[in-house]
Write an enzyme that holds these catalytic residues in place. Structure first.
Site, short mmCIF file in Angstrom:
data_model
loop_
_atom_site.label_atom_id
_atom_site.label_comp_id
_atom_site.label_asym_id
_atom_site.label_seq_id
_atom_site.Cartn_x
_atom_site.Cartn_y
_atom_site.Cartn_z
N GLY A 1 0.97 13.09 63.53
CA GLY A 1 1.09 12.32 64.75
C GLY A 1 2.45 12.53 65.38
CD GLN B 1 7.94 10.96 66.22
OE1 GLN B 1 6.75 10.88 66.45
NE2 GLN B 1 8.42 11.41 65.08
CB CYS C 1 9.00 9.82 60.07
SG CYS C 1 9.27 9.74 61.85
CG LEU C 2 6.91 15.24 62.43
CD1 LEU C 2 6.10 15.54 63.68
CD2 LEU C 2 7.00 16.48 61.55
CG HIS D 1 4.33 6.65 61.43
ND1 HIS D 1 5.09 6.74 60.28
CD2 HIS D 1 4.95 7.42 62.35
CE1 HIS D 1 6.12 7.55 60.52
NE2 HIS D 1 6.06 7.97 61.77
CD GLU D 2 2.71 8.74 65.32
OE1 GLU D 2 3.77 8.73 65.97
OE2 GLU D 2 2.58 9.40 64.26
CG HIS E 1 7.59 6.63 66.14
ND1 HIS E 1 8.91 6.83 65.82
CD2 HIS E 1 6.88 7.41 65.28
CE1 HIS E 1 8.99 7.70 64.81
NE2 HIS E 1 7.78 8.06 64.45
ZN ZN Z 1 7.28 9.22 62.83
#
Ligand code: ZN
Length: 178
Positions: free
Chosen positions: A45, A50, A87-88, A130-131, A134
């Site tokens: 995702g 991000q 997480c990226l 998670h998203e 963010h």
């Molecule tokens: Zn993330």
């Protein structure tokens, strides 16, 4: 176009993102870029903050199905599970945390149509939570009791090489990055 992914420490990741008021050409381009960036990472995702865009918009890919959520809201959550998560925007780490087991989400799709994702579970439920975190300026590391619980992960390429070499070994898969 693949966009650079911001990492923890960048203030955009800590902002509460603004609602998308109009789904126009620039939003469609943004969605396409986000899908391309997520696939290239690779990640499960990606939320707009991000890549430095503080809007309430995220993309998720689970089992080859891409879900675009615009102005999403969790309308129901049930159960509780412990999950490994990465997480990226927090490269090189993963942690185990608690999340709701199932969630229902209300959001617009990329055509501006209202969609309901009912009782999502598994990786989709994890990615949705998670998203949406963010979009509120939260990272999964905020949900750990202590940062001591943060584990260092090896770079993905090395993990994949190891996995090929030890394909017999029943190793746990690495935590998904979202
Ligand atoms: Zn993330």
């Amino acid at each position: 176009m693949i966009r650079p992914i911001l990492v923890v420490g960048n203030p955009v990741l800590r902002q509460k993102a603004k609602r998308v008021s109009q789904i126009d050409k620039s939003i469609q381009r943004l969605i396409d870029d986000m899908i391309e960036t997520m696939k290239a990472a690779p990640g499960v995702g990606l939320a707009a903050p991000q890549i430095g865009v503080p809007l309430r918009l995220a993309v998720i890919e689970v089992e080859d199905k891409i879900t675009v959520i615009i102005n999403p809201e969790i309308v129901k959550s049930t159960g509780q599970v412990e999950l490994d998560e990465g997480c990226l925007s927090v490269p090189g780490f993963w942690g185990r945390l608690e999340r709701a087991e199932r969630v229902s989400v209300k959001a617009l799709d990329r055509n501006g149509k209202e969609q309901r994702i009912r009782d999502a579970d598994g990786l989709l439920a994890q990615a949705l939570q998670h998203e949406i975190d963010h979009l509120d300026g939260h990272l999964y590391i905020d949900r750990l009791d202590t940062l001591d619980k943060l584990q260092r992960s090896e770079p993905l390429r090395k993990r994949e090489a190891d996995a090929r070499r030890d394909s017999e070994a029943a190793e746990e898969p690495p935590a998904e990055e979202l």
